[in-house]
Design a protein around this motif. Structure first.
Motif, short mmCIF file in Angstrom:
data_model
loop_
_atom_site.label_atom_id
_atom_site.label_comp_id
_atom_site.label_asym_id
_atom_site.label_seq_id
_atom_site.Cartn_x
_atom_site.Cartn_y
_atom_site.Cartn_z
N VAL A 64 0.85 -1.20 0.00
CA VAL A 64 0.00 0.00 0.00
C VAL A 64 0.89 1.25 0.00
O VAL A 64 0.64 2.21 -0.72
N LEU A 65 1.96 1.19 0.78
CA LEU A 65 2.87 2.36 0.85
C LEU A 65 3.64 2.51 -0.45
O LEU A 65 3.87 3.61 -0.93
N GLU A 66 4.02 1.35 -1.04
CA GLU A 66 4.76 1.42 -2.32
C GLU A 66 3.89 2.01 -3.42
O GLU A 66 4.38 2.70 -4.31
N GLU A 67 2.58 1.70 -3.37
CA GLU A 67 1.67 2.24 -4.40
C GLU A 67 1.46 3.73 -4.20
O GLU A 67 1.01 4.43 -5.10
N GLY A 68 1.74 4.20 -3.00
CA GLY A 68 1.51 5.62 -2.67
C GLY A 68 2.58 6.51 -3.28
O GLY A 68 3.34 6.10 -4.17
N PHE A 74 12.78 4.33 -3.89
CA PHE A 74 12.28 3.46 -2.82
C PHE A 74 11.45 2.33 -3.42
O PHE A 74 11.61 1.16 -3.08
N LYS A 75 10.56 2.71 -4.33
CA LYS A 75 9.65 1.71 -4.93
C LYS A 75 10.44 0.61 -5.63
O LYS A 75 10.13 -0.57 -5.51
N GLU A 76 11.49 1.04 -6.34
CA GLU A 76 12.30 0.09 -7.09
C GLU A 76 13.00 -0.89 -6.13
O GLU A 76 13.00 -2.09 -6.33
N LYS A 77 13.55 -0.31 -5.04
CA LYS A 77 14.26 -1.16 -4.08
C LYS A 77 13.29 -2.12 -3.38
O LYS A 77 13.61 -3.28 -3.16
N ALA A 78 12.11 -1.60 -3.02
CA ALA A 78 11.12 -2.43 -2.32
C ALA A 78 10.64 -3.56 -3.23
O ALA A 78 10.45 -4.70 -2.79
N ARG A 79 10.48 -3.25 -4.53
CA ARG A 79 10.06 -4.25 -5.50
C ARG A 79 11.13 -5.35 -5.63
O ARG A 79 10.81 -6.54 -5.64
N ILE A 124 -1.34 8.47 5.21
CA ILE A 124 -1.75 7.06 5.24
C ILE A 124 -3.17 6.87 4.71
O ILE A 124 -3.46 5.97 3.92
N GLN A 125 -4.05 7.80 5.12
CA GLN A 125 -5.45 7.71 4.69
C GLN A 125 -5.54 7.69 3.16
O GLN A 125 -6.22 6.85 2.57
N HIS A 126 -4.80 8.59 2.51
CA HIS A 126 -4.85 8.67 1.06
C HIS A 126 -4.18 7.48 0.40
O HIS A 126 -4.67 6.93 -0.59
N CYS A 127 -3.03 7.05 0.98
CA CYS A 127 -2.35 5.85 0.45
C CYS A 127 -3.33 4.68 0.41
O CYS A 127 -3.41 3.95 -0.58
N SER A 129 -6.74 4.77 0.52
CA SER A 129 -7.92 4.93 -0.34
C SER A 129 -7.56 4.79 -1.82
O SER A 129 -8.38 4.38 -2.63
N SER A 130 -6.29 5.10 -2.17
CA SER A 130 -5.93 4.97 -3.58
C SER A 130 -5.22 3.64 -3.88
O SER A 130 -4.73 3.43 -4.98
N SER A 131 -5.18 2.75 -2.89
CA SER A 131 -4.44 1.50 -3.08
C SER A 131 -5.33 0.40 -3.65
O SER A 131 -6.55 0.56 -3.75
N THR A 132 -4.69 -0.74 -3.97
CA THR A 132 -5.45 -1.89 -4.47
C THR A 132 -5.73 -2.91 -3.36
O THR A 132 -6.14 -4.03 -3.66
N ALA A 133 -5.50 -2.51 -2.09
CA ALA A 133 -5.82 -3.43 -0.99
C ALA A 133 -7.33 -3.56 -0.88
O ALA A 133 -8.04 -2.55 -0.90
#
Ligand code: TMP
Length: 289
Positions: A64-68, A74-79, A124-127, A129-133
């Motif tokens: 969820v945080l990565e999608e934010g 960061f996203k690349e490393k987390a992936r 966090i709230q926005h992360c 609401s815009s996530s695919t969880a």
């Protein structure tokens, strides 16, 4: 629903049961002792939430945080971390002992990365609401019904507690009979994330954490029936701190089905294969409550 109807309902191609007589016996006990004796222990990611929705893999708490709106680097490393370690987490050939050091490595590196991102509490709230969880279909009914009968629900997750609370708040209701044990973020006075509050909970140390949290189980020791729900072999240890008389273990097998089914059937009483709903637990509740 009678026990006969429940067993008939379980007779579906995506429901796998190693020992039907045992399952029938435990369900009979759960029905006999009813809601007053019942407690639920459930994992979160891919157990209460979906693995796939409309053909796409759904986000875990961390994802969820990565999608934010975190930095690309960061996203690349987390992936890269996920591509390295998720196949180890779900590899049925490796033993839990072999996996543990790798999981500690994954969580340590992932949390270290998150700490560099200056995540704000407000984002966090926005992360979310815009996530695919996505909570599984029927999850709100599950939570509401358990609240109606004041059945204690422990959500025990190696994900992130702050995200779990927000997902539940946005997509369902966080009732006061629900308790979350997970990795909770720590924020400074400016509301920036500075780390995590406690020692890492990863998928394979839920037994140690159950012991740390045994006061929870002691307080509800009169709840001697349990439904445990998980999606990994590590989840079977979520209730190690509890002594119950009747336990039904429901496992969601979401991925690497062919190679993992036999192991899951040995460890879980009921295995649900590629099922994105809570239909089976909900029908069980219809019999018990
Ligand atoms: P669970 O205990 O609620 O199932 O949550 C753990 C899941 O989180 C596990 O399947 C792996 C996943 N995960 C990520 O997707 N990204 C990460 O960075 C980490 C550390 C875990």
């Amino acid at each position: 629903m009678t026990i006969e109807k429940m067993m008939e309902f379980l007779n579906q191609p995506n429901v796998h049961i190693g020992d039907p007589d045992h399952v029938k016996h435990v369900i009979e006990q759960l029905i006999q002792y009813g809601p007053d004796k019942l407690q639920i222990v459930a994992d979160f990611d891919r157990t209460l939430t979906k693995y796939i929705h409309k053909g796409h893999v759904c986000a875990t708490c961390h994802y969820v945080l990565e999608e934010g709106s975190l930095p690309e680097l960061f996203k690349e490393k987390a992936r890269t971390l996920r591509d390295t370690y998720f196949p180890i987490e779900t590899n049925p050939i490796l033993s839990v002992e072999e996996k543990i050091p790798k999981m500690i490595e994954w969580w340590t590196k992932a949390h270290g990365l998150l700490e560099t991102c200056e995540i704000s509490r407000d984002s966090i709230q926005h992360c979310v609401s815009s996530s695919t969880a996505k909570l599984r279909d029927g999850c709100s009914w599950f939570f509401d019904e358990l609240k109606k009968y004041e059945v204690p629900v422990l959500i025990f997750s190696a994900g992130i507690g702050d995200i779990i609370e927000e997902v539940i708040k946005q997509q369902s209701t966080m009732h006061d009979n629900m308790h979350i044990v997970s990795n909770y973020m720590k924020f400074n006075e400016e509301g920036k994330m500075t780390g995590f509050q406690n020692a890492i909970i990863h998928v394979y140390n839920k037994n140690e954490n159950a012991i740390h949290d045994s006061a929870y189980f002691q307080n509800i020791e009169h709840k001697t029936s349990m439904i445990l729900m998980g999606d990994s072999i590590g989840d079977l240890h979520m209730a190690d701190g509890a002594e119950v008389d009747h336990k039904l273990k429901i496992g969601f097998l979401n991925t690497r089905v062919e190679e993992s089914l036999e192991l899951f059937k040995k460890k879980y009483d009921i295995v649900l294969v590629e099922d994105e709903t809570l239909d089976v637990p909900n029908n069980l509740l219809r019999s018990i409550l």
